[in-house]
Design an enzyme around this catalytic site. Structure first.
Site, PDB file in Angstrom:
ATOM      1  N   LYS A   1       0.835  -1.216   0.000  1.00 49.95           N
ATOM      2  CA  LYS A   1       0.000   0.000   0.000  1.00 49.95           C
ATOM      3  C   LYS A   1       0.862   1.254   0.000  1.00 49.95           C
ATOM      4  O   LYS A   1       0.430   2.321  -0.472  1.00 49.95           O
ATOM      5  CB  LYS A   1      -0.969  -0.020   1.182  1.00 49.95           C
ATOM      6  CG  LYS A   1      -0.329  -0.151   2.562  1.00 49.95           C
ATOM      7  CD  LYS A   1       0.027   1.168   3.202  1.00 49.95           C
ATOM      8  CE  LYS A   1       0.731   0.942   4.532  1.00 49.95           C
ATOM      9  NZ  LYS A   1       1.124   2.202   5.190  1.00 49.95           N
TER      10      LYS A   1
ATOM     11  N   SER B   1       0.535  10.674   6.020  1.00 47.80           N
ATOM     12  CA  SER B   1       1.270   9.605   5.347  1.00 47.80           C
ATOM     13  C   SER B   1       2.587  10.111   4.767  1.00 47.80           C
ATOM     14  O   SER B   1       2.607  10.985   3.901  1.00 47.80           O
ATOM     15  CB  SER B   1       0.414   9.005   4.230  1.00 47.80           C
ATOM     16  OG  SER B   1       1.185   8.183   3.387  1.00 47.80           O
TER      17      SER B   1
ATOM     18  N   ASP C   1      -5.952  -0.048   5.033  1.00 46.00           N
ATOM     19  CA  ASP C   1      -4.652   0.618   5.106  1.00 46.00           C
ATOM     20  C   ASP C   1      -4.384   1.428   3.844  1.00 46.00           C
ATOM     21  O   ASP C   1      -3.767   2.497   3.888  1.00 46.00           O
ATOM     22  CB  ASP C   1      -3.557  -0.435   5.306  1.00 46.00           C
ATOM     23  CG  ASP C   1      -2.376   0.098   6.095  1.00 46.00           C
ATOM     24  OD1 ASP C   1      -2.351   1.298   6.404  1.00 46.00           O
ATOM     25  OD2 ASP C   1      -1.467  -0.693   6.405  1.00 46.00           O
TER      26      ASP C   1
END
Length: 345
Positions: free
Chosen positions: A192, A255, A245
């Site tokens: 991810k 992030s 996620d």
């Protein structure tokens, strides 16, 4: 009450130490920077990696790994992927009893293409390793530190060890599920970060919501294709460590991978971005490993391949997007249907 050792004093290790301390465990953090360790131990804060969060005074921090590990009931491995082997080699010399190892990092080792649980199994012998447990899911350290509701998954081949770790962390702010699919959980958590880099690029280019929604959706398909080919359960990628996620990492300014991609989309070079951020961006290393795995397992991963060309071969980001859009036409669901059919045979 259990003694829990957290190896690593970054944002995630600190946030998890807070959860464990809230659950009245005896938490001992280890890190190598004396200034940072003193800050945690004496001022009860980690301004470098988790600012504006008051840490429980019960958390102890030290640069003495032997002291941190002595008599521990579980070891939380919360260091970047590139440092895991070095830290485990040191810990292995000091561990005196058989304990579970809980890894909370997300990545793939580029040189060996191993998952982190496999690295731990290589570095820590059976007589010192009760089990390897993975903790993963949509969980920004910043929000965990503020005790915002967060839900994660723990996974292990040893169900009793997974349930033990579930009990260690579970509270009203931090909900923990179990899932026996270690491969799927690790691959979902690692890959991810690649898609988050790409999502950041689309935002940096100003492409809007349509492009990012498509990227996340097709990115999930890539993750599921490779993860299933490696032995993971396709249903795992529809859960917290897959789509959960992926969403949180692709859409949040918390992030690191999204922020890195965003700067790349705005025209910065990778070296400039990494220097500017001053933090580990796991997705960069993982892109190299995932690209190699896609070749080894003969899995189509066009987003990963395009990002690899951008990061390591100097391809322009807008050219990479153009090449993705110009790919040969295909069926959206055919490969996913085949994946589920093969799983049920």
């Amino acid at each position: 009450m259990k003694k829990i050792t957290v190896l690593g004093a970054g944002s995630w290790g600190t946030a998890l130490a807070l959860v464990l301390a809230d659950n009245h465990h005896d938490v001992h953090m280890w890190g190598h920077r004396q200034e940072l360790i003193d800050q945690i131990d004496e001022k009860h804060e980690n301004h470098d990696y988790l600012p504006n969060v008051a840490l429980p005074a019960s958390i102890k921090a030290t640069t003495d790994m032997k002291q941190a590990l002595e008599g521990t009931d579980a070891i939380i491995v919360a260091v970047p992927t590139k440092a895991i082997r070095e830290v485990l080699k040191r810990a292995n010399e000091l561990i005196t009893s058989k304990v579970p190892f809980v890894h909370v990092s997300k990545g793939i080792e580029p040189d060996t293409l191993l998952r982190i649980s496999q690295m731990i199994e290589q570095e820590v012998p059976d007589e010192k390793r009760e089990a390897v447990v993975v903790l993963s899911g949509p969980s920004h350290a910043e929000e965990v530190g503020l005790r915002h509701p967060t839900t994660v998954t723990v996974s292990s081949e040893n169900i009793e060890a997974a349930q033990f770790v579930q009990d260690l962390f579970m509270n009203n702010n931090f909900r923990v599920y179990t899932n026996p699919d270690v491969i799927g959980v690790e691959i979902g958590g690692a890959l991810k970060n690649i898609i988050a880099l790409a999502a950041g690029i689309t935002d940096g280019l100003g492409y809007g919501d349509n492009a990012k929604a498509a990227l996340i959706t097709r990115g999930l398909a890539e993750i599921a294709r490779l993860g299933t080919q490696m032995g993971g359960n396709p249903l795992t990628f529809a859960g917290l460590t897959g789509v959960g996620d992926l969403i949180v990492t692709c859409t949040s300014v918390h992030s690191r991978n999204w922020r890195c991609g965003n700067l790349l989309g705005k025209g910065y070079k990778l070296e400039e971005v990494l220097e500017k951020m001053g933090m580990v961006v796991e997705g960069v290393r993982t892109t190299k490993g995932a690209y190699q795995l896609s070749k080894e397992y003969k899995v189509s991963m066009p987003i990963t391949e395009a990002l690899y060309h951008v990061l390591f071969e100097g391809k322009k980001v807008d050219d990479a997007v153009e090449s993705l859009m110009a790919r040969v036409k295909t069926h959206e669901m055919e490969d996913l249907v085949n994946m589920f059919e093969n799983q049920t045979k």
